[in-house]
Structure formats: structure tokens, C-alpha cells
Design an enzyme around this catalytic site. Structure first.
Site, PDB file in Angstrom:
ATOM      1  N   ALA A  66       0.864  -1.189   0.000  1.00  0.00           N
ATOM      2  CA  ALA A  66       0.000   0.000   0.000  1.00  0.00           C
ATOM      3  C   ALA A  66       0.895   1.231   0.000  1.00  0.00           C
ATOM      4  O   ALA A  66       2.034   1.181   0.474  1.00  0.00           O
ATOM      5  CB  ALA A  66      -0.891  -0.018   1.227  1.00  0.00           C
ATOM      6  N   GLU A 112      -0.157  -9.707  -0.553  1.00  0.00           N
ATOM      7  CA  GLU A 112      -1.543 -10.143  -0.290  1.00  0.00           C
ATOM      8  C   GLU A 112      -2.352 -10.196  -1.592  1.00  0.00           C
ATOM      9  O   GLU A 112      -3.155 -11.103  -1.786  1.00  0.00           O
ATOM     10  CB  GLU A 112      -2.210  -9.192   0.696  1.00  0.00           C
ATOM     11  CG  GLU A 112      -1.627  -9.321   2.104  1.00  0.00           C
ATOM     12  CD  GLU A 112      -2.280  -8.372   3.089  1.00  0.00           C
ATOM     13  OE1 GLU A 112      -2.228  -7.151   2.850  1.00  0.00           O
ATOM     14  OE2 GLU A 112      -2.844  -8.848   4.086  1.00  0.00           O
ATOM     15  N   GLU A 132       4.691  -5.392   7.227  1.00  0.00           N
ATOM     16  CA  GLU A 132       3.819  -4.427   7.915  1.00  0.00           C
ATOM     17  C   GLU A 132       4.246  -4.119   9.346  1.00  0.00           C
ATOM     18  O   GLU A 132       4.089  -2.993   9.809  1.00  0.00           O
ATOM     19  CB  GLU A 132       2.365  -4.930   7.915  1.00  0.00           C
ATOM     20  CG  GLU A 132       1.632  -4.749   6.600  1.00  0.00           C
ATOM     21  CD  GLU A 132       1.808  -5.895   5.625  1.00  0.00           C
ATOM     22  OE1 GLU A 132       2.741  -6.713   5.808  1.00  0.00           O
ATOM     23  OE2 GLU A 132       1.017  -5.966   4.665  1.00  0.00           O
TER      24      GLU A 132
HETATM   25  N1  CO8 Z   1       4.523   3.312  -0.529  1.00  0.00           N
HETATM   26  C1  CO8 Z   1       4.923   4.498  -1.019  1.00  0.00           C
HETATM   27  N2  CO8 Z   1       6.089   4.680  -1.667  1.00  0.00           N
HETATM   28  C2  CO8 Z   1       6.879   3.587  -1.832  1.00  0.00           C
HETATM   29  C3  CO8 Z   1       6.519   2.326  -1.355  1.00  0.00           C
HETATM   30  C4  CO8 Z   1       5.274   2.205  -0.671  1.00  0.00           C
HETATM   31  N3  CO8 Z   1       4.840   1.042  -0.217  1.00  0.00           N
HETATM   32  N4  CO8 Z   1       7.505   1.452  -1.667  1.00  0.00           N
HETATM   33  C5  CO8 Z   1       8.437   2.154  -2.335  1.00  0.00           C
HETATM   34  N5  CO8 Z   1       8.065   3.439  -2.443  1.00  0.00           N
HETATM   35  C6  CO8 Z   1       8.795   4.527  -3.095  1.00  0.00           C
HETATM   36  C7  CO8 Z   1      10.007   4.958  -2.304  1.00  0.00           C
HETATM   37  O1  CO8 Z   1       9.645   5.841  -1.250  1.00  0.00           O
HETATM   38  C8  CO8 Z   1      10.845   5.626  -3.381  1.00  0.00           C
HETATM   39  O2  CO8 Z   1      10.314   6.900  -3.655  1.00  0.00           O
HETATM   40  P1  CO8 Z   1      11.320   8.171  -3.912  1.00  0.00           P
HETATM   41  O3  CO8 Z   1      12.102   7.797  -5.145  1.00  0.00           O
HETATM   42  O4  CO8 Z   1      10.392   9.320  -4.091  1.00  0.00           O
HETATM   43  O5  CO8 Z   1      12.194   8.244  -2.695  1.00  0.00           O
HETATM   44  C9  CO8 Z   1      10.564   4.749  -4.602  1.00  0.00           C
HETATM   45  O6  CO8 Z   1       9.348   4.057  -4.325  1.00  0.00           O
HETATM   46  C10 CO8 Z   1      11.666   3.720  -4.838  1.00  0.00           C
HETATM   47  O7  CO8 Z   1      11.846   3.001  -3.623  1.00  0.00           O
HETATM   48  P2  CO8 Z   1      13.243   2.965  -2.806  1.00  0.00           P
HETATM   49  O8  CO8 Z   1      14.099   4.121  -3.161  1.00  0.00           O
HETATM   50  O9  CO8 Z   1      12.907   2.777  -1.371  1.00  0.00           O
HETATM   51  O10 CO8 Z   1      13.873   1.649  -3.443  1.00  0.00           O
HETATM   52  P3  CO8 Z   1      14.879   0.653  -2.718  1.00  0.00           P
HETATM   53  O11 CO8 Z   1      15.342  -0.275  -3.803  1.00  0.00           O
HETATM   54  O12 CO8 Z   1      15.902   1.406  -1.934  1.00  0.00           O
HETATM   55  O13 CO8 Z   1      13.979  -0.160  -1.660  1.00  0.00           O
HETATM   56  C11 CO8 Z   1      12.031  -1.372  -0.908  1.00  0.00           C
HETATM   57  C12 CO8 Z   1      12.919  -0.954  -2.115  1.00  0.00           C
HETATM   58  C13 CO8 Z   1      12.822  -2.300   0.034  1.00  0.00           C
HETATM   59  C14 CO8 Z   1      10.832  -2.114  -1.497  1.00  0.00           C
HETATM   60  C15 CO8 Z   1      11.592  -0.098  -0.152  1.00  0.00           C
HETATM   61  O14 CO8 Z   1      11.054   0.849  -1.089  1.00  0.00           O
HETATM   62  C16 CO8 Z   1      10.531  -0.352   0.902  1.00  0.00           C
HETATM   63  O15 CO8 Z   1      10.817  -0.838   1.976  1.00  0.00           O
HETATM   64  N6  CO8 Z   1       9.243  -0.027   0.563  1.00  0.00           N
HETATM   65  C17 CO8 Z   1       8.138  -0.202   1.485  1.00  0.00           C
HETATM   66  C18 CO8 Z   1       7.680  -1.630   1.467  1.00  0.00           C
HETATM   67  C19 CO8 Z   1       6.578  -1.839   2.482  1.00  0.00           C
HETATM   68  O16 CO8 Z   1       6.759  -1.619   3.682  1.00  0.00           O
HETATM   69  N7  CO8 Z   1       5.411  -2.280   1.996  1.00  0.00           N
HETATM   70  C20 CO8 Z   1       4.267  -2.538   2.843  1.00  0.00           C
HETATM   71  C21 CO8 Z   1       3.404  -1.305   2.957  1.00  0.00           C
HETATM   72  S1  CO8 Z   1       2.117  -1.534   4.145  1.00  0.00           S
HETATM   73  C22 CO8 Z   1       0.955  -2.480   3.356  1.00  0.00           C
HETATM   74  O17 CO8 Z   1       1.047  -2.803   2.204  1.00  0.00           O
HETATM   75  C23 CO8 Z   1      -0.220  -2.893   4.221  1.00  0.00           C
HETATM   76  C24 CO8 Z   1      -1.537  -2.597   3.576  1.00  0.00           C
HETATM   77  C25 CO8 Z   1      -2.619  -2.348   4.624  1.00  0.00           C
HETATM   78  C26 CO8 Z   1      -3.874  -1.761   3.996  1.00  0.00           C
HETATM   79  C27 CO8 Z   1      -4.946  -1.428   4.972  1.00  0.00           C
HETATM   80  C28 CO8 Z   1      -6.053  -0.633   4.282  1.00  0.00           C
HETATM   81  C29 CO8 Z   1      -7.188  -0.118   5.201  1.00  0.00           C
END
Ligand code: CO8
Length: 255
Positions: A66, A112, A132
Site C-alpha cells: 500500500a 496479499e 507491515e
Molecule cells: N509506498 C509508497 N512509496 C513507496 C513504497 C510504498 N509502499 N515502496 C516504495 N516506495 C517509493 C520509495 O519511497 C521511493 O520513492 P522516492 O524515489 O520518491 O524516494 C521509490 O518508491 C523507490 O523506492 P526505494 O528508493 O525505497 O527503493 P529501494 O530499492 O531502496 O527499496 C524497498 C525498495 C525495500 C521495497 C523499499 O522501497 C521499501 O521498503 N518499501 C516499502 C515496502 C513496504 O513496507 N510495503 C508494505 C506497505 S504496508 C501495506 O502494504 C499494508 C496494507 C494495509 C492496507 C490497509 C487498508 C485499510
């Protein structure tokens, strides 16, 4: 079918749903939830479509979860409306076979979402997990029941409690993906599998899907309700706000 956050490509007998926010690793924002919901409704009644293939735009991700910049603002009431859980149920109930071609990250809500698909194919770069807890919340859109069903209770607990991200070999070993394809070839592999399926008795395939969904008892409403209530509670904690803000600040610090 024009969508802000998705591309839809109609092929000969199937359609491809492409998550199209590569600048944020195809993170699911509310616009994408709305687009996906509308696209699935439309494709489910399209007589030319007898299967779906899902993949992400760009090379780095299927879906990295998300969108955290929106998630940080979510409230208890948002969790109770089960936005993502409802959407993923609709995807699981799609009448025809669905295949995920997973290149790069499938994390959180992205993992998911893939669990709501019938078949997951991986590539050498596949990385999956439920991170998460790093953000002070739980996977609230099906992982507690669908991941448990897919990889067993012990492994599901390990993945959800530790939030660790696992590579393609480990995904294959625990049954999260069916195969690992060489980098750049997973979408073609999904198409080849879809073509094989489309040559079979189409009503037989459709009925098989109904039988398979019934066999694994997909709709566990009680589990879904516990997930929503838990997520609702966690959306109101200082820990959640702090952890998500730190992720977003880390982003700014990089710039
Ligand atoms: N949300 C928003 N932006 C994101 C997300 C995300 N989930 N993942 C990556 N991005 C963005 C980064 O912020 C970055 O943006 P910018 O270039 O502007 O800085 C761009 O994408 C590229 O990412 P990175 O620079 O971080 O790339 P890396 O190769 O260094 O890292 C990772 C890749 C490891 C995937 C890292 O981006 C990361 O940890 N992302 C978050 C992953 C995460 O925690 N996902 C789970 C989110 S929570 C969820 O999905 C629960 C849903 C619950 C829903 C409930 C509804 C009511």
C-alpha cells in the site's frame, strides 16, 4: 478502458492488468484501488476474456505494498471499511484463471494481492514478504488467512512476525511461487501458461476454479473481521505514525 494507475492490454482470449506507478514501485494508492475494482468488474463480464495476467510496470516491482504516504493518514474507520480486503476478495472470485507474473518486489498489500491470484510465477529478482510490522500495523488484507493457507501456519507466522523479505529461491521452497523464470522472461512464461489453459475445455476450467475456491474455503469472514478490527486499532497508535513517518522522512533525506 482508461485508468490513471493501470494499463489494461487485451490479448487473444485473455487480458493483462499492469500496475502502473513505477516511480513508487507500483504502490497501491486509493486511485489504484478504485481503478482495479472498476477494471475487474468490467473484465469479469467481457466475453472475450477468459483469464487475467497481472504484472508491474518497470523492472523493480510487482507491487511494493500500500502507498505509505496515504497509509500514514488512515483512520480506524478506513480499516473497518476493508478497502483492500474487499478488492482482493473480488480478485479471488474472478470467474476465470488469474496468474501473477512477479518480477521484483511483492510486499505487504502486494504480496496479499498476489495471494488472491490462482497462480504466482516468479523470476530471479522476486522478493516477497509481509513487512507491515516494521510500520506498526498488521497485514490486514488477507495474509493471516491466505498466507497461512498457502505456506502453512508456522511459515506464515515467521514471515508476519519478523516482517522479513525473502528471495525467489525461498519463495519457491515454501510454495509461495510455482516456478522461477530467468530475469525478463516471467511475463512470457505467464502468457505461455495462459495459452495452454485456454486450449482446454473452457467451462471445465471455469467450474474447476469454482471447485478449487470452494475446497480451500477462501472466504473466512471471521478472520477478515479480526484483521479489520486489529488494523483499525493499530491505525490509531503513536507507534504506527512514528514508523510510517520515519519511512517517509528517509525518502526525503535521500533527495
Ligand atoms: N509506498 C509508497 N512509496 C513507496 C513504497 C510504498 N509502499 N515502496 C516504495 N516506495 C517509493 C520509495 O519511497 C521511493 O520513492 P522516492 O524515489 O520518491 O524516494 C521509490 O518508491 C523507490 O523506492 P526505494 O528508493 O525505497 O527503493 P529501494 O530499492 O531502496 O527499496 C524497498 C525498495 C525495500 C521495497 C523499499 O522501497 C521499501 O521498503 N518499501 C516499502 C515496502 C513496504 O513496507 N510495503 C508494505 C506497505 S504496508 C501495506 O502494504 C499494508 C496494507 C494495509 C492496507 C490497509 C487498508 C485499510
Amino acid at each position: 478502458m482508461n485508468y490513471e494507475t493501470l494499463k489494461i492490454a487485451k490479448k487473444d482470449g485473455w487480458a493483462e492488468v499492469i500496475f502502473n506507478r513505477p516511480e513508487v514501485l507500483n504502490a497501491i494508492n486509493l486511485a489504484m484501488v478504485k481503478d482495479l475494482s472498476a477494471a475487474i468488474d468490467e473484465l469479469a463480464t467481457d466475453e472475450d476474456v477468459r483469464g487475467l495476467i497481472f504484472y508491474g510496470a518497470g523492472e523493480k516491482a510487482f507491487v511494493a505494498g500500500a502507498d505509505i504516504s496515504e497509509l500514514v493518514e488512515r483512520k480506524t474507520s478506513d480499516a473497518l471499511s476493508a478497502i483492500n480486503a474487499g478488492l482482493f476478495q473480488k480478485i479471488e472470485d474472478f470467474p476465470w484463471p488469474t496468474i501473477g507474473a512477479i518480477q521484483g518486489y511483492a510486499l505487504g498489500g502486494g504480496c496479499e494481492l498476489s495471494l488472491a491470484l490462482d497462480i504466482r510465477l516468479g523470476s530471479e529478482s522476486t522478493q516477497m514478504g509481509q513487512p507491515e510490522v516494521n510500520l506498526g500495523i498488521i497485514p490486514g488484507a488477507g495474509a493471516p488467512h491466505r498466507l497461512t493457507r498457502q505456506v502453512g501456519p508456522g511459515m506464515a507466522r515467521e514471515l508476519i512476525f519478523t516482517g522479513k523479505i525473502i528471495d525467489a529461491e525461498e519463495c519457491l521452497r515454501i510454495g509461495l511461487i510455482n516456478h522461477i523464470h530467468p530475469e525478463g522472461e516471467v511475463i512470457e512464461a505467464a502468457r505461455a501458461m495462459m495459452k495452454t489453459i485456454l486450449k482446454k475445455g473452457q467451462m471445465a476450467v471455469r467450474v474447476a476454479k469454482v471447485a478449487l475456491n470452494a475446497a480451500v474455503n477462501t472466504v473466512d469472514r471471521r478472520s477478515q473481521m479480526v484483521e479489520c478490527l486489529g488494523q483499525g486499532m493499530l491505525f490509531d497508535t503513536e507507534d504506527q505514525k512514528g514508523r510510517m513517518t520515519r519511512f517517509l522522512e528517509r525518502k526525503k533525506a535521500k533527495k
